[in-house]
Design a protein around this motif. Sequence first.
Motif, PDB file in Angstrom:
ATOM      1  N   UNK A  15     117.359  -1.736 102.043  1.00 20.96           N
ATOM      2  CA  UNK A  15     117.829  -1.558 100.676  1.00 20.96           C
ATOM      3  C   UNK A  15     118.538  -2.811 100.172  1.00 20.96           C
ATOM      4  N   UNK A  16     119.237  -3.493 101.066  1.00 22.56           N
ATOM      5  CA  UNK A  16     119.876  -4.760 100.681  1.00 22.56           C
ATOM      6  C   UNK A  16     118.829  -5.825 100.374  1.00 22.56           C
ATOM      7  N   UNK A  17     117.762  -5.867 101.191  1.00 19.60           N
ATOM      8  CA  UNK A  17     116.688  -6.831 100.942  1.00 19.60           C
ATOM      9  C   UNK A  17     116.050  -6.609  99.580  1.00 19.60           C
ATOM     10  N   UNK A  18     115.884  -5.351  99.204  1.00 20.42           N
ATOM     11  CA  UNK A  18     115.190  -5.017  97.955  1.00 20.42           C
ATOM     12  C   UNK A  18     116.123  -4.935  96.760  1.00 20.42           C
ATOM     13  N   UNK A  19     117.429  -5.072  97.003  1.00 21.10           N
ATOM     14  CA  UNK A  19     118.399  -4.810  95.939  1.00 21.10           C
ATOM     15  C   UNK A  19     118.330  -5.853  94.825  1.00 21.10           C
ATOM     16  N   UNK A  20     118.069  -5.381  93.611  1.00 23.63           N
ATOM     17  CA  UNK A  20     118.126  -6.225  92.424  1.00 23.63           C
ATOM     18  C   UNK A  20     118.879  -5.510  91.297  1.00 23.63           C
ATOM     19  N   UNK A  21     119.629  -4.466  91.686  1.00 23.21           N
ATOM     20  CA  UNK A  21     120.380  -3.718  90.691  1.00 23.21           C
ATOM     21  C   UNK A  21     119.630  -2.545  90.099  1.00 23.21           C
ATOM     22  N   UNK A  22     118.336  -2.489  90.325  1.00 18.96           N
ATOM     23  CA  UNK A  22     117.528  -1.399  89.778  1.00 18.96           C
ATOM     24  C   UNK A  22     117.145  -0.416  90.888  1.00 18.96           C
ATOM     25  N   UNK A  23     116.688   0.759  90.463  1.00 14.80           N
ATOM     26  CA  UNK A  23     116.263   1.768  91.426  1.00 14.80           C
ATOM     27  C   UNK A  23     114.920   1.392  92.025  1.00 14.80           C
ATOM     28  N   UNK A  24     114.780   1.682  93.326  1.00 14.61           N
ATOM     29  CA  UNK A  24     113.507   1.510  94.023  1.00 14.61           C
ATOM     30  C   UNK A  24     112.988   2.873  94.477  1.00 14.61           C
ATOM     31  N   UNK A  62     117.376  10.608 103.112  1.00  8.92           N
ATOM     32  CA  UNK A  62     117.838  11.724 102.289  1.00  8.92           C
ATOM     33  C   UNK A  62     119.204  12.211 102.789  1.00  8.92           C
ATOM     34  N   UNK A  63     119.379  12.260 104.106  1.00 10.45           N
ATOM     35  CA  UNK A  63     120.666  12.688 104.656  1.00 10.45           C
ATOM     36  C   UNK A  63     121.787  11.740 104.245  1.00 10.45           C
ATOM     37  N   UNK A  64     121.509  10.441 104.251  1.00 15.37           N
ATOM     38  CA  UNK A  64     122.525   9.479 103.804  1.00 15.37           C
ATOM     39  C   UNK A  64     122.808   9.671 102.320  1.00 15.37           C
ATOM     40  N   UNK A  65     121.731   9.856 101.540  1.00 17.90           N
ATOM     41  CA  UNK A  65     121.896   9.997 100.097  1.00 17.90           C
ATOM     42  C   UNK A  65     122.675  11.238  99.711  1.00 17.90           C
ATOM     43  N   UNK A 108     109.187  14.693  97.348  1.00 17.66           N
ATOM     44  CA  UNK A 108     108.482  13.687  98.144  1.00 17.66           C
ATOM     45  C   UNK A 108     109.039  12.303  97.843  1.00 17.66           C
ATOM     46  N   UNK A 109     108.989  11.418  98.833  1.00 20.68           N
ATOM     47  CA  UNK A 109     109.618  10.102  98.706  1.00 20.68           C
ATOM     48  C   UNK A 109     108.999   9.260  97.593  1.00 20.68           C
ATOM     49  N   UNK A 110     107.780   9.577  97.157  1.00 16.42           N
ATOM     50  CA  UNK A 110     107.166   8.797  96.068  1.00 16.42           C
ATOM     51  C   UNK A 110     107.720   9.202  94.703  1.00 16.42           C
ATOM     52  N   UNK A 111     108.481  10.326  94.663  1.00 12.73           N
ATOM     53  CA  UNK A 111     109.006  10.796  93.388  1.00 12.73           C
ATOM     54  C   UNK A 111     110.483  10.473  93.171  1.00 12.73           C
ATOM     55  N   UNK A 112     111.197  10.180  94.223  1.00 13.30           N
ATOM     56  CA  UNK A 112     112.647   9.962  94.091  1.00 13.30           C
ATOM     57  C   UNK A 112     112.974   8.487  94.282  1.00 13.30           C
ATOM     58  N   UNK A 113     114.099   8.078  93.730  1.00 10.19           N
ATOM     59  CA  UNK A 113     114.478   6.669  93.732  1.00 10.19           C
ATOM     60  C   UNK A 113     115.900   6.501  94.244  1.00 10.19           C
ATOM     61  N   UNK A 114     116.198   5.262  94.633  1.00  7.97           N
ATOM     62  CA  UNK A 114     117.522   4.992  95.184  1.00  7.97           C
ATOM     63  C   UNK A 114     117.873   3.520  95.017  1.00  7.97           C
ATOM     64  N   UNK A 143     127.866   8.511  99.402  1.00 11.91           N
ATOM     65  CA  UNK A 143     128.802   7.414  99.663  1.00 11.91           C
ATOM     66  C   UNK A 143     128.112   6.066  99.533  1.00 11.91           C
ATOM     67  N   UNK A 144     126.965   5.902 100.186  1.00 13.22           N
ATOM     68  CA  UNK A 144     126.317   4.596 100.270  1.00 13.22           C
ATOM     69  C   UNK A 144     125.151   4.430  99.318  1.00 13.22           C
ATOM     70  N   UNK A 145     124.533   5.524  98.918  1.00 15.70           N
ATOM     71  CA  UNK A 145     123.300   5.430  98.132  1.00 15.70           C
ATOM     72  C   UNK A 145     123.498   6.085  96.776  1.00 15.70           C
ATOM     73  N   UNK A 146     123.092   5.363  95.738  1.00 18.16           N
ATOM     74  CA  UNK A 146     123.071   5.896  94.377  1.00 18.16           C
ATOM     75  C   UNK A 146     121.677   6.486  94.171  1.00 18.16           C
ATOM     76  N   UNK A 147     121.604   7.802  94.007  1.00 14.74           N
ATOM     77  CA  UNK A 147     120.314   8.494  94.010  1.00 14.74           C
ATOM     78  C   UNK A 147     119.870   8.849  92.602  1.00 14.74           C
ATOM     79  N   UNK A 148     118.564   9.018  92.473  1.00 13.88           N
ATOM     80  CA  UNK A 148     117.976   9.461  91.203  1.00 13.88           C
ATOM     81  C   UNK A 148     116.768  10.333  91.512  1.00 13.88           C
ATOM     82  N   UNK A 149     116.720  11.498  90.887  1.00 10.14           N
ATOM     83  CA  UNK A 149     115.634  12.444  91.157  1.00 10.14           C
ATOM     84  C   UNK A 149     116.138  13.610  91.985  1.00 10.14           C
TER      85      UNK A 149
END
Length: 883
Positions: A64-73, A98-101, A124-130, A105-111
């Motif tokens: 998630x740090x590697x992919x982090x650009x401020x937007x949801x992935x 999902x358990x972390x989300x 399903x993981x293709x529908x939710x973002x973080x 605490x650590x993950x900002x979730x959407x969906x």
Amino acid sequence: MEDDHLHNEDENIQENAGNETITRVSGMFKDWFLDYASYVILERAVPAIEDGFKPVQRRIMQSMKDLDDGRYNKVANIVGHTMQYHPHGDASIADAMVQIGQKDILIDTQGNWGNILTGDSAAASRYIEARLSKFAIDVVFNPKITEWQASYDGRRKEPVNLPVMFPLLLAQGGEGIAVGLSTKILPHNFIELIDASIKHLNGKKFTIYPDFPTAGIIDITDYKDGLRGGKVRVRAKISQMDKSTLVINEIPFSTNTSSLIDSILKANDKGKIKIKKIEDNTSSSVEILVHLPSGISPDKTIDALYAFTNCEVSISPLGCVIEDNKPLFVGVTEMLRRSTDNTVQLLKQNLELKLDEYEEQWHFASLERIFIENRIYRDIEEEETWDGVITAIDKGLQPHIKHLKRAITTEDIERLTEIRIKRISKFDIDKAQQKIDALEDQIAQVKHDLAHLVDYAIAYFTRLKNDYGKGRERLTEIRLFDDVDATKVIIRNTKLYVNREEGFVGTSLKRDEYVCDCSDIDDIIVFTRDGKMMITKVDAKTFVGKDIINVEVFNKKDKRTIYNMIYRDGAKGPSYVKRFSVTGVTRDKEYDLTNGSKGSTVLYFSSNPNGEAEVITIFLRQVGSIKKLKWDLDFTEILIKGRNSKGNQVTKYAIKKIELKEKGISTLKPRKIWFDDTVQRLNVDGRGELIGEFRGEDRLLIINQSGIVKTILPELTSRFDSDMIILEKWVPKKPISAIYFEGEKERFYVKRFLIDQEGKEELFISEHPKSHLEIISTDWKPIAEVELTKERGKERKDNLEVNLEEFISVKGITALGNQLTKEKVNQISLLEPLPYEAPEEVPAEEIEVVDEDDISEDTPSKTIKTDEEEDSDDDGNGQGKLF
């Protein structure tokens, strides 16, 4: 060939004894299990103490740090990226994420990330973002102080441990099952962890307790610092909506609304509890409505829910972490200490890196100023070789570098040659000096922080609390639990029958005599005509002895149930009377309540749940010269003794019959009842505040802040609302005085009233939403002080002292009352009441009472004789009346 190799590698078959073959494991087989166990423990199931992550969780965070650009992935994208570090299965990575989300605490979730309250799974993981939360970016990552290692295929670098500067493992909790060991670290409160870290840095002691996202109530009496062998009890928060409806607003950790409702339905099917229906209105918050049939006690049902369903669960923590590639069993206090100390060391490393960076910036800024201000760049105009250029610059710098903190290197000079002409032409000496001064200030600050590292760490934790602590207050209420006696709260939905002549009792004897309702966990006590007693478990059909005279549900340690008995000793012996209680006995053991003579028979028997002592009439048979054939016996004159006592002699003549003349009244002392505020329950064990002494029909007075008053019988299973302000023994003739704010009229009113209807819950203030209770008193002559509001430009008025007894007479509970004052009121408070001698309550009949604690097994007997016996006794020691 492979099989041959494996068999020939060692002499595997040791011996063959009969049909058993003993095989010695050797070669590569020898290490396979150990390697597998080590892999599961270190690389899958158990978190590291340094950062609180399991390997898959650590790789997810790094991805998630590697992919982090401020937007949801998309989570599917993050899962795929994580597999570059290690080929975990995509489903297992998504589940771990999902358990972390869900811990928020650590993950900002959407969906749709599922619901820990209802147990619904995530989409399903293709529908939710973080994306990473601000907190995660702040405390989890710092590549400059991270130790790296090669990934499984050597193509990437992954962190050995992330430099987490926070007790993350305790905040999130962790659970895992490895090979030969497991771990279960319960989540703790975010703010309390920070406060505990600060206490540790200040050298103070601290304690931390679990806090669950599902809220609920927790008893941490046996937590034992989260070590193996400890446990916590967690309960749902259940309240009474009305007389026939309970509402569950919070559930125990490790359960969800679906599993909770299932457990309630199963308990109902088994007859442990009795409910009408359940409604689940849960969405963002829990709301389960439990509807009760009419006649079912809400208080007992709440206790039954705790006793027989998942409304109470016991969780056993087990603090196991990985340290230096080894499992370590450690308590949560030590975990926090190590995490805090580790955070201090990480902060120190970070400061040392900053100091090096600032000093390097200061060094080059100083060189740059010397190079430009002294126009050393002109010294290279004549040079034709690169070495000559370097040498010329070095020579030109030497007279000006005495104040520098380190020697000049070739790399420093090469950086000077890279300065553009445009920058040289626009060089501002003042701005350059300001930059150098600013760097010196930063260097001084970092050195100060390093010299005061503990203070710096405390400030760091304080900043985390201020920045991220809002909305993370404790959810789970810490409270001591009272132990629920299952036998007192279970619904008795089974009928108990008896065949007295044949001596059978049980629930399947439906053609025989009905005794009472019972449950499958009850014990029953049985008395037979020959003076035998037995206690046995409720069953379908049990033989206890012929000629049963009494059978009932047995309550262990019940000293208030007193048995009155008259028996004939032997076939033709004298008759004896005794009163006794039955407390602890061995189940299914037969006890003889007579003197043990063969042919003994019980002539009279009664069971008295509150120690009642009746009056009976005894008739003798006409034999010889007996003058008096009839007289009364009052059981109040018989001392209560142990069940093994012989008893007091009634007569040595044959008794024809015994008749009940007068029903009994209790001969036991009033029962003292206490209220234990820590568990909010009544008890008779002396815990908490003494409420008073209660006889049979005495009641408790309960008044809530919401303006509701009621009286109840003092049952130990009673539950009390959190807004209760009055709990005392009810004196029916003593008025209740109240001052309340009437919302519609916007004035304070005074009223005094009596309670007319026992057991009815009544509202004694108006139903207007702005109405509220201000003062309540159960004193005979209460005095209130009223402080009036000072109006601008006017003199302050003196406080009013109001004698409530004189202010208003006693009226009905629904009366509005009298207006207290037309002035604006600032504050109302109660003063000491006027002295008043309450009328004494004289019992209807003076009787000698017996303390339950005085009932013993070896109390000496006293002989009771009749006039006839006195006449016939040769020694002249007979008594003419009962004693």
